[in-house]
Design a protein around this motif. Structure first.
Motif, PDB file in Angstrom:
ATOM      1  N   PRO A 175       0.826  -1.202   0.000  1.00 33.40           N
ATOM      2  CA  PRO A 175       0.000   0.000   0.000  1.00 33.40           C
ATOM      3  C   PRO A 175       0.861   1.253   0.000  1.00 33.40           C
ATOM      4  O   PRO A 175       2.067   1.180   0.289  1.00 33.40           O
ATOM      5  CB  PRO A 175      -0.778  -0.115   1.316  1.00 33.40           C
ATOM      6  CG  PRO A 175       0.137  -0.878   2.199  1.00 33.40           C
ATOM      7  CD  PRO A 175       0.881  -1.844   1.328  1.00 33.40           C
ATOM      8  N   ILE A 176       0.236   2.363  -0.238  1.00 38.80           N
ATOM      9  CA  ILE A 176       0.971   3.626  -0.332  1.00 38.80           C
ATOM     10  C   ILE A 176       1.689   3.952   0.977  1.00 38.80           C
ATOM     11  O   ILE A 176       2.756   4.570   0.974  1.00 38.80           O
ATOM     12  CB  ILE A 176       0.032   4.783  -0.752  1.00 38.80           C
ATOM     13  CG1 ILE A 176       0.846   6.045  -1.084  1.00 38.80           C
ATOM     14  CG2 ILE A 176      -1.021   5.060   0.299  1.00 38.80           C
ATOM     15  CD1 ILE A 176       0.041   7.166  -1.691  1.00 38.80           C
ATOM     16  N   ASP A 177       1.135   3.527   2.094  1.00 37.92           N
ATOM     17  CA  ASP A 177       1.748   3.790   3.405  1.00 37.92           C
ATOM     18  C   ASP A 177       3.172   3.248   3.453  1.00 37.92           C
ATOM     19  O   ASP A 177       4.042   3.837   4.085  1.00 37.92           O
ATOM     20  CB  ASP A 177       0.936   3.122   4.518  1.00 37.92           C
ATOM     21  CG  ASP A 177      -0.555   3.368   4.378  1.00 37.92           C
ATOM     22  OD1 ASP A 177      -1.145   2.788   3.443  1.00 37.92           O
ATOM     23  OD2 ASP A 177      -1.100   4.132   5.172  1.00 37.92           O
ATOM     24  N   ILE A 178       3.398   2.142   2.785  1.00 35.27           N
ATOM     25  CA  ILE A 178       4.728   1.536   2.791  1.00 35.27           C
ATOM     26  C   ILE A 178       5.607   2.161   1.717  1.00 35.27           C
ATOM     27  O   ILE A 178       6.720   2.590   1.994  1.00 35.27           O
ATOM     28  CB  ILE A 178       4.643   0.002   2.618  1.00 35.27           C
ATOM     29  CG1 ILE A 178       4.071  -0.638   3.890  1.00 35.27           C
ATOM     30  CG2 ILE A 178       6.012  -0.594   2.294  1.00 35.27           C
ATOM     31  CD1 ILE A 178       3.882  -2.147   3.812  1.00 35.27           C
TER      32      ILE A 178
END
Lengths: 297, 219, 419
Positions: B131-134
């Motif tokens: 995901p974008i968080d990573i």
């Protein structure tokens, strides 16, 4: 000598490596349009002088000026007027001939493509040949071509003969002669092979032990120096080098004595060693004079 | 500047190709490794592992970047050092400080482009699996690698260009301690620290002047 | 420019040496130090200390100075050595007029801890977390296919498809809002480990500093609100651990150093602590049937506090922590290094810590000594010049680092490249 005619001016140059003093107050000038030879034995201070001239060494004392500027702080304008040939004909080996021209053209607006092309034609190699794939002699031609094509007014050539055989040395000087004479260039040149430059230089300075031993037009270097051949059966045991006897060499046919004695004086001097008719004078070469003046080690 | 760059490009032709190949190979390898990991395990478990243990799954890219920096530094300046070819550059009708700057700048630009490509590659690769968080936390980690690679490049260049082995050794002693000073192994570290580290790296890059001026002026 | 380039190298060297020199000094001269473990004995009504000495043996004593054998020491600390005492049949159930069976002593004995590093890591951790099904029905939980992004709302991301589960996300977010939660989430804590039979859920602090418990039953969210007022505290860490015998889920740490136990009855129990900086120190709590023991370790001291079961402070005790460099070794360290730079690649803040010497006077004297040596060396090699003033300034500011760099760069023999 007016300022405008003096291209290179070396005055009071001193330099040491640690406690060893290599240059002890060197002085000489190179006038415009002259071909100036810098000679000296190994360890005389020649390399140090050349490095200072090329701006890669700051002397302890003294000045080295080229076009009135310190050699280590040349302006871009003066850098473009001076062509340096580094010992061993250093060039950008990784470039081809074509790339070399393209590179240098960018720095020298007055780049003479015709001159470069002339040298390349003489070389007879394809334009995409890399310099590192050429012989020593071919590389020297490329280095000279770059110097000539960049339109340098003054050339400083450090040991142009290194690694070159007799043929390439002669070729190099032939090219140099042609362009120098036509364009009134100023040259300071050194070589370990002294006799090559006899046919080339106008003036010479001989340095020995960090000082100028002699500075004069080439024709006058040999003034007062005579050479005589003595037969091999001459008893030369008692002849010692002094102010009159400068050098004694042995060839397979005779002894060769370099001396300050005229023929008459030498006949008297060598009485008792050999008969007068066996003393045969010969024309002293520049190399002979050089060895006589500086010694053999 | 373009002529200096022209020379450097010719000089480094094969090395540029080599570093591109090394980095591309590592990126491709990383992609397949991650893909296999995701395929054989529960992806949420992999995500959690990365989050909890600061899993730098693209760590081989760091090695590739440092190897590239080392290669560039050595191979760019070895020809200059060998047979004192640097003298030719010093005598060009160009301000010598600019000449040194442009020569070094070429290597830095190559390294920067390489790093940007690596970073884009890793983020693109990560966006396929995470995901974008990573993957938005990746650039900051790789920024520190870039800082370290600049330091490694300058270290290698300075030592290669330095003509005296005696001084090479001394320079190595004095400059080596900075190489891992900005190593980073966690996500989302302080941005102000990253800025400080970058400023230091820029400062460090100017140390090439010391061996270059020694060469030029015989310090 | 020549001068600038030289001093640039000097500055780089100062930075470089300030990292490596103290480091190498430490690893060469580090000593094995003794470590104290502080407990409280209800039997002697005093603090009991076991010291692991440099000789790798234990010394057992109490605060009053009395010494004990190992057997005696274990006897006075039943809450610590219950298993050993049971094995040797020497466990006594009557402790200070209370009857506590060995089974209860084992069951109701809890250890909690938090290091500054943990708090640091949590602060910057990527905000994705699993929300487990609270009862798995087996020894271990199942890893969910999605992770929840906890921030301005709760968003579930399916890890297999990387798509947002909008329905589930809305459901959980709305459930929290309905129970009074005000987004964004300030802080949250959970135990993201599958190696447990059940999950107590995720504890979230909302914008107003109110604590909520969120857990999942058969895919549905369950939210419980903690009606406690901690609005004047800045909570910086939440730690949650499952323990079926505990009457709390975990704890929170405030920036002030106060600790809050998160009780299962929707209350918080506040433990007021002195001398605790959560961003630097290590905290350990032991909650056992007898008392609550809190230990705070700083880099120099160890503070131990005893509380009763109502969290009232009863006693406290402090001990010095032995440094791995001490005595003359430490003095030399302080003398040699006016400052040192320490770097940790795994530190969450990613900082370079600069620590200055603990003995400024000693360091200053040594710097003066270095200056004198430098001037003598320059005079001997006849290399005094205008830049010597700059050199002196550099050594005065950086001590041995600058001195070493300048000596390495000094061209004593005036050799050049061209030999």
């Amino acid at each position: 000598m007016s300022f405008n005619n003096t291209i290179i001016s070396v005055s009071g140059l001193e330099h040491s490596y640690g406690s060893a003093k290599v240059l002890k107050g060197l002085n000489f000038t190179v006038e415009k349009g002259k071909i100036f030879g810098l000679f000296g034995k190994n360890g005389a201070g020649k390399t140090t002088t050349i490095n200072i001239l090329m701006g890669f060494l700051t002397p302890e004392k003294g000045d080295c000026l080229i076009y009135g500027e310190k050699s280590s702080q040349l302006s871009n304008e003066n850098k473009s007027r001076i062509g340096l040939l580094h010992e061993g004909h250093i060039s950008y080996d990784f470039m081809t001939l074509e790339q070399t021209e393209k590179f240098y053209k960018g720095f020298f607006p007055k780049w003479e493509s015709k001159t470069f092309a002339y040298f390349m034609e003489k070389l007879g190699l394809p334009k995409n040949r890399k310099i590192k794939h050429m012989s020593c002699g071919q590389r020297s031609q490329v280095a000279l071509a770059v110097l000539m094509a960049q339109g340098a007014e003054t050339l400083i050539l450090d040991d142009f003969s290194m690694g070159l055989d007799a043929g390439y040395r002669r070729l190099f000087l032939d090219h140099l002669n042609q362009f120098v004479k036509d364009n009134n260039k100023t040259i300071l040149i050194t070589s370990h092979i002294v006799q090559d430059l006899e046919r080339f230089v106008d003036e010479a300075v001989i340095i020995n032990k960090g000082q100028v031993l002699l500075s004069a037009p080439l024709s006058k270097i040999k003034d007062g120096i005579y050479g005589y051949r003595l037969p091999l059966n001459a008893d030369i045991k008692n002849i010692k080098k002094d102010k009159r006897i400068l050098d004694i060499s042995i060839t397979k046919e005779s002894y060769e004595i370099i001396t300050r004695l005229t023929l008459e004086e030498s006949k008297k001097y060598f009485q008792g060693i050999t008969l007068s008719e066996n003393i045969i004078p010969y024309n002293v070469s520049f190399e002979d004079a050089f060895i006589a003046l500086t010694g053999k080690y | 500047m373009k002529h200096i760059f022209y020379k450097e490009k010719i000089k480094l032709n094969r090395i540029l190709l080599a570093v591109i190949i090394i980095n591309a190979a590592v990126l491709i390898y990383t992609f397949f490794r991650v893909r296999v990991g995701i395929m054989l395990n529960e992806p949420s478990g992999i995500w959690l592992d990365i989050i909890l243990r600061n899993g730098i799954f693209y760590s081989k890219v760091e090695t590739a970047l440092y190897v590239s920096a080392l290669l560039l530094g050595v191979m760019q300046f070895y020809p200059e050092f060998e047979r004192k070819r640097f003298r030719l550059s010093c005598h060009l009708p160009l301000n010598e400080y600019k000449m040194i700057f442009y020569t070094s700048l070429f290597g830095i630009i190559v390294l920067t482009v390489l790093w940007l490509i690596d970073m884009a590659g890793v983020v693109l690769l990560a966006s396929q699996f995470f995901p974008i968080d990573i993957y938005r936390a990746i650039p900051l980690v790789m920024f520190y690698w870039y800082i370290n690679s600049l330091i490694i490049y300058t270290f290698a260049s300075s030592l290669t260009l330095e003509a005296s082995w005696n001084v090479k050794l001394r320079l190595a002693l004095m400059m080596a301690g900075c190489i891992w000073a900005f190593k980073m192994e966690v996500y989302n570290s302080s941005l102000s620290y990253a800025v400080t580290a970058f400023l230091f790296a820029v400062f460090y890059c100017f140390s090439i002047y010391f061996p270059a001026l020694r060469f030029r002026k015989g310090l | 420019m020549k001068l600038y380039s030289k001093y640039l190298i000097v500055l780089i060297a100062v930075f470089s040496f300030s990292i490596i020199m103290p480091y190498f000094y430490s690893i060469i001269f580090i000593e094995n130090t003794s470590k104290d473990f502080v407990y409280y004995s209800e039997i002697i009504d005093d603090f009991a200390v076991s010291t692991f000495t440099q000789n790798r043996s234990f010394i057992y004593r109490d605060k009053a100075g009395n010494t004990y054998t190992e057997k005696e020491f274990k006897q006075i600390l039943p809450q610590v050595y219950v298993r050993d005492l049971v094995l040797t049949n020497s466990y006594s159930e009557i402790i200070n007029n209370r009857i506590i069976s060995a089974e209860d002593m084992i069951k109701y004995n809890f250890y909690l801890s938090a290091r500054a590093k943990n708090i640091d890591e949590e602060r910057i951790r990527i905000k994705l977390s699993p929300v487990f099904e609270t009862q798995s029905g087996s020894a271990n939980l199942t890893m969910p296919v999605d992770l929840a992004r906890i921030g301005k709302d709760i968003t579930f991301i399916n890890a297999r498809t990387r798509e947002i589960d909008k329905e589930k996300s809305e459901h959980f977010t709305n459930e929290l809002i309905n129970k009074g939660f005000t987004f964004p989430v300030k802080l949250y804590g959970t135990n993201p480990d599958v190696r447990k039979p059940y999950d107590v859920g995720t504890f979230l602090l909302d914008k107003n500093n109110t604590l909520f418990r969120l857990y999942m039953v058969k895919g549905k969210p369950v939210v419980e609100k903690y009606n406690t007022n901690i609005s004047n505290e800045e909570i910086i860490y939440i730690s949650i651990r499952e323990n079926k015998y505990a009457d709390f889920y975990g704890f929170m740490i405030a920036k002030s150093g106060n600790i809050f136990l998160i009780n299962i009855n929707h209350t918080l129990s506040k433990i007021t602590v002195d001398n605790y900086n959560p961003n630097k120190d290590t905290m350990r709590i032991n909650i056992n049937p007898l008392h609550i023991l809190l230990n705070i370790s700083t880099d120099k001291y160890q503070y131990t506090y005893i509380y009763d079961k109502n969290y009232n402070l009863l006693k406290s005790y402090s001990l010095d922590i032995e440094s791995s460099l001490s005595g003359y070794r430490l003095d030399i360290y302080n003398m040699l290094f006016p400052f040192s730079i320490y770097h940790d690649a795994y530190s969450a803040a990613g900082y370079l810590k600069i620590e200055k010497t603990e003995n400024l006077l000693l360091s200053a004297v040594f710097i003066i000594f270095l200056l004198c040596i430098y001037i003598v060396i320059c005079r001997y090699f006849k290399s005094i010049s205008k830049t010597t003033v700059i050199d002196i300034f550099v050594i005065a500011l950086s001590g041995i680092y600058g001195f070493t760099a300048l000596i390495l760069l000094q061209n004593f023999k005036k050799d050049t490249l061209w030999e």
